[in-house]
Design an enzyme around this catalytic site. Sequence first.
Site, PDB file in Angstrom:
ATOM      1  N   LEU A 179       1.507   3.444  -2.067  1.00 22.60           N
ATOM      2  CA  LEU A 179       1.011   4.668  -2.744  1.00 22.60           C
ATOM      3  C   LEU A 179      -0.213   5.233  -2.027  1.00 22.60           C
ATOM      4  CD1 LEU A 179       1.330   3.652  -6.509  1.00 22.60           C
ATOM      5  CD2 LEU A 179       2.923   4.974  -5.099  1.00 22.60           C
ATOM      6  N   GLY A 180      -0.571   4.639  -0.909  1.00 24.02           N
ATOM      7  CA  GLY A 180      -1.793   5.061  -0.201  1.00 24.02           C
ATOM      8  C   GLY A 180      -1.548   6.241   0.728  1.00 24.02           C
ATOM      9  N   GLN A 181      -2.621   6.630   1.486  1.00 27.17           N
ATOM     10  CA  GLN A 181      -2.514   7.819   2.348  1.00 27.17           C
ATOM     11  C   GLN A 181      -1.427   7.620   3.408  1.00 27.17           C
ATOM     12  OE1 GLN A 181      -5.512   8.411   5.331  1.00 27.17           O
ATOM     13  NE2 GLN A 181      -5.013  10.569   5.595  1.00 27.17           N
ATOM     14  N   LYS A 194     -11.509  -5.137  10.222  1.00 24.27           N
ATOM     15  CA  LYS A 194     -10.529  -4.673  11.206  1.00 24.27           C
ATOM     16  C   LYS A 194     -10.534  -5.540  12.464  1.00 24.27           C
ATOM     17  CE  LYS A 194      -8.503  -1.671   8.838  1.00 24.27           C
ATOM     18  NZ  LYS A 194      -7.100  -1.926   8.446  1.00 24.27           N
ATOM     19  N   TYR A 220     -15.783  -2.777   6.662  1.00 27.41           N
ATOM     20  CA  TYR A 220     -14.437  -2.336   7.073  1.00 27.41           C
ATOM     21  C   TYR A 220     -14.191  -2.696   8.541  1.00 27.41           C
ATOM     22  CZ  TYR A 220     -10.640   1.021   7.939  1.00 27.41           C
ATOM     23  OH  TYR A 220      -9.449   1.621   8.284  1.00 27.41           O
ATOM     24  N   GLY A 276       0.830  -1.203   0.000  1.00 30.16           N
ATOM     25  CA  GLY A 276       0.000   0.000   0.000  1.00 30.16           C
ATOM     26  C   GLY A 276       0.862   1.251   0.000  1.00 30.16           C
TER      27      GLY A 276
HETATM   28  C1  VAH Z   1     -11.643   5.791   7.282  1.00 31.21           C
HETATM   29  N1  VAH Z   1      -9.627   7.133   7.634  1.00 31.21           N
HETATM   30  O1  VAH Z   1     -12.266   6.812   7.405  1.00 31.21           O
HETATM   31  C2  VAH Z   1     -10.171   5.780   7.689  1.00 31.21           C
HETATM   32  C3  VAH Z   1     -10.055   5.300   9.100  1.00 31.21           C
HETATM   33  C4  VAH Z   1     -10.621   5.888  11.403  1.00 31.21           C
HETATM   34  C5  VAH Z   1     -10.956   6.092  10.024  1.00 31.21           C
HETATM   35  O2  VAH Z   1     -10.308   3.958   9.227  1.00 31.21           O
HETATM   36  O3  VAH Z   1     -12.146   4.769   6.867  1.00 31.21           O
END
Ligand code: VAH
Length: 310
Positions: free
Chosen positions: A8-10, A142, A138, A6
């Site tokens: 190239l990611g944030q 996680k 997501y 990753g």
């Molecule tokens: C998002 N910036 O908004 C990420 C992160 C805590 C937020 O997981 O999905």
Amino acid sequence: KILVTGALGQIGSELVGKLRKTYGKDNVIGADIREVEGIRDAGPFEIADVTNGDRLMEVAKEHKVDTIMHLAALLSAKAEVVPKIAWDINMGGLVNALEVAHELNLQFFTPSSIGAFGPSTPKDNTPQDTLQRPNTMYGVNKVAGELLADYYHHRFGVDTRGVRFPGLISYVTPPGGGTTDYAVEIYYEAIKNKAYSSYIGKGTYMDMMYMPDALNAIVDLMEADPAKLKHRNAFNISAISAAPEDFEKAIKKHIPEFELTYNVDPVRQNIADSWPNSIDSSAAKSEWGFKAEYDIDKMTKDMLEKIREK
Ligand code: VAH
């Protein structure tokens, strides 16, 4: 030698730079699913799709890495649009990276998130150990990721470590597909238009952190004495708990005519409402000396300066 997926990611794009400054340019290999013009001038780079475990293993072996930092993932809002793809990337990529770490005995880092908490989690000063029943793909990724990384530690002895990142704010690479991204967009819009329409509503508190603090936390955790770590995946860390109006107030100190309006996006508002208002970072502070340097005013001053320079 460190492999960063990753890249190239944030987070990845700044983490690679930070690690190269800390450990030497040629000791950090960036990997991502695509490449961009000139990326190889800055140091070793490989094209790798993390859902291809053989390719990941090949890159790790070829560069003889001793550490893998796995940042490749789809963020919260994007994951709600394509949940099955998010599962394949977020979980398929993670298990492939853990398998590489297991087979090659690598130290391992991957981030979790405040997104690993759900509506039934205590929202204020959220404890390190508490109920985690997120209702987003997501968040499911996680929580499963935290359990999987702990499993590779207690079952196979892999030195896995992680943090639950709050919303990260940076001026280098804008985030893509997150829920907290309003807190990045607001600075760019403040400079460009002296106005911003927030898709997250007034009074919606979330944990936030400036990218320099996030990068320092990764290095500090990875360099911490393992004997002192009672937790592994993943440590609560936060610097700021803020709602959109807090950013407005901080920005107005520099741009008095800045106007914040609201145009709430129900999808991302629902995600934000399911997350804590503020999490408790005391385990990270006591087990590996976590500390954040930037509060909202110090971050705002730096963000506005750096964006103006850009
Ligand atoms: C998002 N910036 O908004 C990420 C992160 C805590 C937020 O997981 O999905």
